[in-house]
Scaffold this motif. Structure first.
Motif, PDB file in Angstrom:
ATOM      1  N   TYR A  14     -40.506   6.825  24.818  1.00  0.00           N
ATOM      2  CA  TYR A  14     -41.118   5.861  23.910  1.00  0.00           C
ATOM      3  C   TYR A  14     -41.104   6.456  22.510  1.00  0.00           C
ATOM      4  O   TYR A  14     -41.371   7.640  22.329  1.00  0.00           O
ATOM      5  N   TYR A  15     -40.791   5.634  21.519  1.00  0.00           N
ATOM      6  CA  TYR A  15     -40.669   6.069  20.141  1.00  0.00           C
ATOM      7  C   TYR A  15     -41.784   5.440  19.322  1.00  0.00           C
ATOM      8  O   TYR A  15     -42.065   4.253  19.459  1.00  0.00           O
ATOM      9  N   CYS A  16     -42.412   6.242  18.459  1.00  0.00           N
ATOM     10  CA  CYS A  16     -43.538   5.767  17.662  1.00  0.00           C
ATOM     11  C   CYS A  16     -43.363   6.198  16.214  1.00  0.00           C
ATOM     12  O   CYS A  16     -42.769   7.224  15.928  1.00  0.00           O
ATOM     13  N   ARG A  17     -43.914   5.395  15.328  1.00  0.00           N
ATOM     14  CA  ARG A  17     -44.011   5.759  13.917  1.00  0.00           C
ATOM     15  C   ARG A  17     -45.211   5.028  13.342  1.00  0.00           C
ATOM     16  O   ARG A  17     -45.688   4.046  13.907  1.00  0.00           O
ATOM     17  N   VAL A  18     -45.729   5.497  12.212  1.00  0.00           N
ATOM     18  CA  VAL A  18     -46.971   4.966  11.654  1.00  0.00           C
ATOM     19  C   VAL A  18     -46.781   4.666  10.179  1.00  0.00           C
ATOM     20  O   VAL A  18     -46.080   5.391   9.472  1.00  0.00           O
ATOM     21  N   SER A  19     -47.425   3.610   9.729  1.00  0.00           N
ATOM     22  CA  SER A  19     -47.431   3.240   8.321  1.00  0.00           C
ATOM     23  C   SER A  19     -48.873   2.977   7.902  1.00  0.00           C
ATOM     24  O   SER A  19     -49.636   2.372   8.656  1.00  0.00           O
ATOM     25  N   ALA A  20     -49.252   3.414   6.716  1.00  0.00           N
ATOM     26  CA  ALA A  20     -50.605   3.186   6.202  1.00  0.00           C
ATOM     27  C   ALA A  20     -50.637   1.873   5.418  1.00  0.00           C
ATOM     28  O   ALA A  20     -49.622   1.421   4.890  1.00  0.00           O
ATOM     29  N   TYR A  21     -51.820   1.275   5.349  1.00  0.00           N
ATOM     30  CA  TYR A  21     -51.999  -0.009   4.658  1.00  0.00           C
ATOM     31  C   TYR A  21     -53.106   0.114   3.628  1.00  0.00           C
ATOM     32  O   TYR A  21     -54.152   0.706   3.891  1.00  0.00           O
ATOM     33  N   ASN A  22     -52.864  -0.447   2.445  1.00  0.00           N
ATOM     34  CA  ASN A  22     -53.918  -0.536   1.440  1.00  0.00           C
ATOM     35  C   ASN A  22     -53.796  -1.878   0.714  1.00  0.00           C
ATOM     36  O   ASN A  22     -53.080  -2.764   1.187  1.00  0.00           O
ATOM     37  N   ALA A  23     -54.446  -2.041  -0.431  1.00  0.00           N
ATOM     38  CA  ALA A  23     -54.459  -3.310  -1.144  1.00  0.00           C
ATOM     39  C   ALA A  23     -53.062  -3.765  -1.578  1.00  0.00           C
ATOM     40  O   ALA A  23     -52.828  -4.943  -1.807  1.00  0.00           O
ATOM     41  N   LEU A  24     -52.125  -2.842  -1.671  1.00  0.00           N
ATOM     42  CA  LEU A  24     -50.765  -3.192  -2.093  1.00  0.00           C
ATOM     43  C   LEU A  24     -49.836  -3.465  -0.918  1.00  0.00           C
ATOM     44  O   LEU A  24     -48.674  -3.782  -1.100  1.00  0.00           O
TER      45      LEU A  24
END
Length: 125
Positions: A58-68
Motif C-alpha cells: 500500500y502506498y501513502c502520501r500526505v498533503s497539508a491544508y490551510n486557507a489557501l
C-alpha cells in the motif's frame, strides 16, 4: 488529508468534489483518498488505515491544508501488512517399514502464508 468542521470551501468540511490532479503512486487503480478530522486529545499526525489485505503493498502520501488550499504532497511511502502464517492443515507421524527407530512426519502446506512466502517449517518432537 484533514479538514475543519463548518468550513464552506470545496474539499473542506462540507466536502464537494475531490479532484486528484496527479498521482505518482505505482498502482492508481487501487488508490483511495481518505478525508478525516482529528479529534482533540488524539495524536494529530497519526491515522490508522484498517481493513487492508496481507501481502499487498500500500502506498501513502500526505498533503497539508490551510486557507489557501492543499500544499504539495510528501514523498510516497510504501508498507506491506504481514502476519503469522496459518498452521498446516494436517500432520501425520508414522513408523517407516525399514526402521523401528525412526518416525516419518508428513504435513500439508499452509493455506494462508500471512502475506510473506513460507521460508521453512519448525518440527517439534
Amino acid at each position: 488529508f484533514t479538514h475543519l468542521v463548518h468550513e464552506n470551501r470545496q474539499g473542506a468540511g462540507d466536502i464537494g468534489l475531490i479532484r486528484v490532479f496527479s498521482s505518482s503512486l505505482f498502482e492508481p487503480s487501487v488508490t483511495r483518498i481518505g478525508v478525516f478530522e482529528n479529534v482533540k486529545g488524539t495524536q494529530p499526525m497519526t491515522y490508522k488505515i484498517n481493513g487492508l489485505s496481507q501481502g499487498i503493498a500500500y502506498y501513502c502520501r500526505v498533503s497539508a491544508y490551510n486557507a489557501l488550499g492543499y500544499g504539495l504532497f510528501s514523498a510516497t511511502s510504501a508498507a506491506t501488512p504481514r502476519g503469522h502464517p496459518d498452521p498446516p492443515l494436517s500432520a501425520h507421524a508414522s513408523i517407516p517399514l525399514d526402521s523401528g527407530k525412526s518416525l516419518k512426519v508428513v504435513w500439508t502446506p499452509v493455506e494462508n502464508d500471512g502475506g510473506s512466502a513460507i521460508a521453512g517449517y519448525e518440527l517439534e518432537w
